[in-house]
Enzyme design. Structure first.
Site, short mmCIF file in Angstrom:
data_model
loop_
_atom_site.label_atom_id
_atom_site.label_comp_id
_atom_site.label_asym_id
_atom_site.label_seq_id
_atom_site.Cartn_x
_atom_site.Cartn_y
_atom_site.Cartn_z
N VAL A 125 0.84 -1.21 0.00
CA VAL A 125 0.00 0.00 0.00
C VAL A 125 0.87 1.26 0.00
O VAL A 125 0.56 2.24 -0.67
CB VAL A 125 -0.95 -0.01 1.22
CG1 VAL A 125 -1.67 1.34 1.35
CG2 VAL A 125 -1.98 -1.12 1.08
N ALA A 128 1.87 2.08 -3.42
CA ALA A 128 0.77 2.73 -4.14
C ALA A 128 0.65 4.20 -3.74
O ALA A 128 0.36 5.07 -4.58
CB ALA A 128 -0.54 2.00 -3.87
N TYR A 129 0.89 4.47 -2.46
CA TYR A 129 0.86 5.85 -1.96
C TYR A 129 1.93 6.70 -2.65
O TYR A 129 1.66 7.81 -3.11
CB TYR A 129 1.07 5.84 -0.45
CG TYR A 129 1.39 7.17 0.18
CD1 TYR A 129 0.39 8.12 0.38
CD2 TYR A 129 2.69 7.48 0.58
CE1 TYR A 129 0.69 9.35 0.96
CE2 TYR A 129 2.99 8.69 1.18
CZ TYR A 129 1.98 9.63 1.35
OH TYR A 129 2.27 10.84 1.93
N LEU A 130 3.15 6.18 -2.75
CA LEU A 130 4.23 6.94 -3.38
C LEU A 130 3.95 7.15 -4.87
O LEU A 130 4.27 8.21 -5.42
CB LEU A 130 5.57 6.23 -3.19
CG LEU A 130 6.10 6.21 -1.75
CD1 LEU A 130 7.39 5.40 -1.67
CD2 LEU A 130 6.33 7.63 -1.22
N LYS A 133 1.19 9.92 -5.03
CA LYS A 133 1.78 11.23 -4.75
C LYS A 133 2.64 11.70 -5.93
O LYS A 133 2.61 12.87 -6.31
CB LYS A 133 2.63 11.16 -3.48
CG LYS A 133 1.84 11.24 -2.19
CD LYS A 133 1.22 12.62 -2.03
CE LYS A 133 0.69 12.85 -0.64
NZ LYS A 133 -0.05 14.14 -0.54
#
Length: 218
Positions: A125, A128-130, A133
């Site tokens: 996860v 996916a966040y990076l 962003k």
């Protein structure tokens, strides 16, 4: 100035609202949950209840009308999955940029993350966040109608701020108190010469006001 902050109940956003309101600025914070109203008012900000995952560009632009600066500090938050990271950390950031352009708000700041990269590999996860962003940052950087600055803090801590930071295009990884992130954001808002810069931030040895002036070329 009138400053509108997306993600107005976030830990950095609440600190920023206190700093900006204490400096005499008019601050509005966009939140999803009306139960957070009192926290924003206590921080000196006007709460605006609006869900950036379902709002239209027109709805967000109406909130931004007449603002001098917009700050995207929203995030899906801990416990959210990859799909929500994309919906908020990328999708809402793009929506907020669209709305800022439509409302004629040129000064646009993004609270991003160190390591943000649209092509970041991995199946976790956080990967996916990076990616989310990074994709949002790429989209903002393409906007000719925005005087954008992207701030990428290192590992966030709740330690008391020291006012001493390292702020450069590339700092290398390191921790930074949320207090200092908020204080740097407040300085960046007041320093339009930082437009067009993507900056990394960690704790360091330079007074933050000096660090901002240095990257602005002053």
């Amino acid at each position: 100035m009138r400053i509108v902050i997306a993600g107005g109940h976030g830990q950095i956003a609440l600190r920023l609202e206190r700093l900006l309101s204490a400096a005499g600025h008019e601050v509005a914070g966009i939140i999803r949950n009306p139960e957070q109203d009192d926290d924003l008012r206590e921080a000196g900000a006007e709460p605006v209840v609006l869900d950036l995952e379902s709002a239209s560009v027109e709805m967000v632009a109406a909130v931004l009308q007449g603002a001098d600066a917009a700050v995207f500090a929203a995030g899906a938050g801990p416990g959210s999955g990859a799909a929500r990271k994309d919906a908020v950390d990328r999708g809402a950031a793009v929506l907020f940029a669209d709305a800022a352009e439509r409302a004629g708000v040129r000064r646009y700041l993004v609270v991003s993350s160190m390591g943000a990269d649209a092509s970041h590999p991995g199946d976790e996860v956080f990967d996916a966040y990076l990616r989310a962003k990074g994709a949002a940052d790429d989209e903002v950087r393409r906007r000719t109608g925005l005087d954008w600055t992207i701030l990428r803090p290192g590992s966030l801590t709740d330690d008391a701020g020291t006012g001493m930071v390292r702020l450069e295009a590339h700092t290398g990884r390191g921790p930074v108190p949320r207090d200092d992130v908020a204080a740097v954001l407040a300085e960046l808002i007041d320093t339009p010469a930082t437009a067009g810069l993507t900056l990394e931030l960690t704790a360091g040895s330079v007074p933050l006001s000096v660090a901002v002036k240095d990257v602005a070329g002053n």
